[in-house]
Design a protein around this motif. Structure first.
Motif, PDB file in Angstrom:
ATOM      1  N   SER A  95     -10.489  -7.631 -11.483  1.00  0.00           N
ATOM      2  CA  SER A  95     -10.300  -6.183 -11.411  1.00  0.00           C
ATOM      3  C   SER A  95      -9.160  -5.773 -12.336  1.00  0.00           C
ATOM      4  O   SER A  95      -8.032  -6.254 -12.199  1.00  0.00           O
ATOM      5  CB  SER A  95      -9.991  -5.750  -9.977  1.00  0.00           C
ATOM      6  N   GLN A  96      -9.467  -4.870 -13.256  1.00  0.00           N
ATOM      7  CA  GLN A  96      -8.499  -4.349 -14.226  1.00  0.00           C
ATOM      8  C   GLN A  96      -8.067  -2.974 -13.715  1.00  0.00           C
ATOM      9  O   GLN A  96      -8.867  -2.036 -13.740  1.00  0.00           O
ATOM     10  CB  GLN A  96      -9.143  -4.279 -15.605  1.00  0.00           C
ATOM     11  N   CYS A  97      -6.837  -2.876 -13.249  1.00  0.00           N
ATOM     12  CA  CYS A  97      -6.471  -1.808 -12.325  1.00  0.00           C
ATOM     13  C   CYS A  97      -5.341  -0.901 -12.816  1.00  0.00           C
ATOM     14  O   CYS A  97      -4.453  -1.332 -13.548  1.00  0.00           O
ATOM     15  CB  CYS A  97      -6.029  -2.403 -10.992  1.00  0.00           C
ATOM     16  N   THR A  98      -5.386   0.316 -12.313  1.00  0.00           N
ATOM     17  CA  THR A  98      -4.226   1.185 -12.299  1.00  0.00           C
ATOM     18  C   THR A  98      -3.575   1.058 -10.919  1.00  0.00           C
ATOM     19  O   THR A  98      -4.237   0.740  -9.936  1.00  0.00           O
ATOM     20  CB  THR A  98      -4.605   2.650 -12.551  1.00  0.00           C
ATOM     21  N   VAL A  99      -2.265   1.274 -10.870  1.00  0.00           N
ATOM     22  CA  VAL A  99      -1.533   1.207  -9.609  1.00  0.00           C
ATOM     23  C   VAL A  99      -1.530   2.596  -8.983  1.00  0.00           C
ATOM     24  O   VAL A  99      -0.989   3.542  -9.555  1.00  0.00           O
ATOM     25  CB  VAL A  99      -0.091   0.715  -9.830  1.00  0.00           C
ATOM     26  N   LEU A 100      -2.146   2.731  -7.812  1.00  0.00           N
ATOM     27  CA  LEU A 100      -2.175   4.011  -7.105  1.00  0.00           C
ATOM     28  C   LEU A 100      -0.959   4.202  -6.211  1.00  0.00           C
ATOM     29  O   LEU A 100      -0.401   5.295  -6.129  1.00  0.00           O
ATOM     30  CB  LEU A 100      -3.448   4.126  -6.263  1.00  0.00           C
ATOM     31  N   VAL A 101      -0.575   3.136  -5.496  1.00  0.00           N
ATOM     32  CA  VAL A 101       0.541   3.193  -4.546  1.00  0.00           C
ATOM     33  C   VAL A 101       1.281   1.872  -4.628  1.00  0.00           C
ATOM     34  O   VAL A 101       0.650   0.813  -4.695  1.00  0.00           O
ATOM     35  CB  VAL A 101       0.051   3.412  -3.102  1.00  0.00           C
ATOM     36  N   SER A 102       2.620   1.916  -4.613  1.00  0.00           N
ATOM     37  CA  SER A 102       3.396   0.681  -4.620  1.00  0.00           C
ATOM     38  C   SER A 102       4.717   0.904  -3.907  1.00  0.00           C
ATOM     39  O   SER A 102       5.521   1.750  -4.315  1.00  0.00           O
ATOM     40  CB  SER A 102       3.647   0.207  -6.060  1.00  0.00           C
ATOM     41  N   HIS A 103       4.938   0.139  -2.846  1.00  0.00           N
ATOM     42  CA  HIS A 103       6.184   0.213  -2.084  1.00  0.00           C
ATOM     43  C   HIS A 103       6.653  -1.207  -1.769  1.00  0.00           C
ATOM     44  O   HIS A 103       5.875  -2.038  -1.329  1.00  0.00           O
ATOM     45  CB  HIS A 103       5.989   0.978  -0.773  1.00  0.00           C
TER      46      HIS A 103
END
Length: 224
Positions: A95-103
């Protein structure tokens, strides 16, 4: 999570092949990948239940790294050792992804991954339902980080490495929850991030949960 994009991968590796795989992956493949501009951190994880599964996460500066000339040059000119190892990556999910949420943090002793998709027309509802939970999770005992990724493939041709492996599948959305207590992640997998809870938030049926332990992690400075 470092950067605004990520490459998340899962595959199976036979036990007989694992020693050479880990040697190659640590001492050739990681230096190669982390030498590409925009690759910020790499972490490799083993199936925590004793299975053959591997989870690999690359954290990237931007999504454009996935279609950069430097990255494509590597994908289209695998080394002899890479060429020999690629066919052993069975059941590849990439999966080649964008980061939607990161905590919170990424590297920890344990990781729970959840591969899921939103139900039809429920993507925004699923995101809104997950966002407050993911923000709160890193503050719980046993948990260190909570991250949500979304597959967004770059418009590039199939590469030489892909052709060696065969057709890769992909996960649409990816949850990565990390922590220092396995029991805390297991509780989430059976509760707030379990199949029924995710479907209530707007996910399709069939979410896949994986449990992993950290095997190795590096940043570019480690291999310079």
């Amino acid at each position: 999570m470092l950067g605004h994009a990520a490459l998340a991968m899962w595959w199976d590796m036979a036990p007989a092949q694992r020693p050479e795989f880990e040697h190659w992956h640590t001492h050739e493949h990681y230096p190669e990948r982390l030498g590409i501009p925009g690759f910020l951190r790499a972490s490799r994880w083993r199936d925590a239940t004793g299975g053959e599964g591997i989870f690999q996460l690359y954290e990237l500066d931007t999504h454009a790294v996935l279609s950069s000339d430097a990255y494509l040059a590597r994908l289209n000119a695998p080394t002899p050792w890479s060429t020999r190892m690629m066919p052993h990556h069975r059941n590849m999910v990439r999966s080649q992804c964008t980061v939607l949420v990161s905590h919170g943090g990424v590297t920890a002793r344990h990781a729970l991954t959840v591969r899921l998709s939103p139900a039809e027309a429920r993507g925004e509802a699923l995101l809104q339902g997950l966002a407050p939970l993911l923000e709160a999770l890193p503050h719980r005992p046993g948990v260190g980080g909570a991250h949500l990724l979304k597959h967004s493939p770059p418009q590039i041709a199939a590469t030489a490495e892909q052709k060696i492996r065969g057709n890769d599948s992909y996960a649409d959305w990816v949850l990565v929850i990390t922590g220092y207590e396995f029991a805390a992640l297991e509780e989430l997998a059976g509760g707030e991030l379990g199949a029924a809870a995710l479907e209530a938030l707007g996910a399709s049926a069939g979410a896949l949960h994986g449990r992993y332990q950290l095997a190795y992690a590096a940043v570019p400075a480690d291999i310079a």
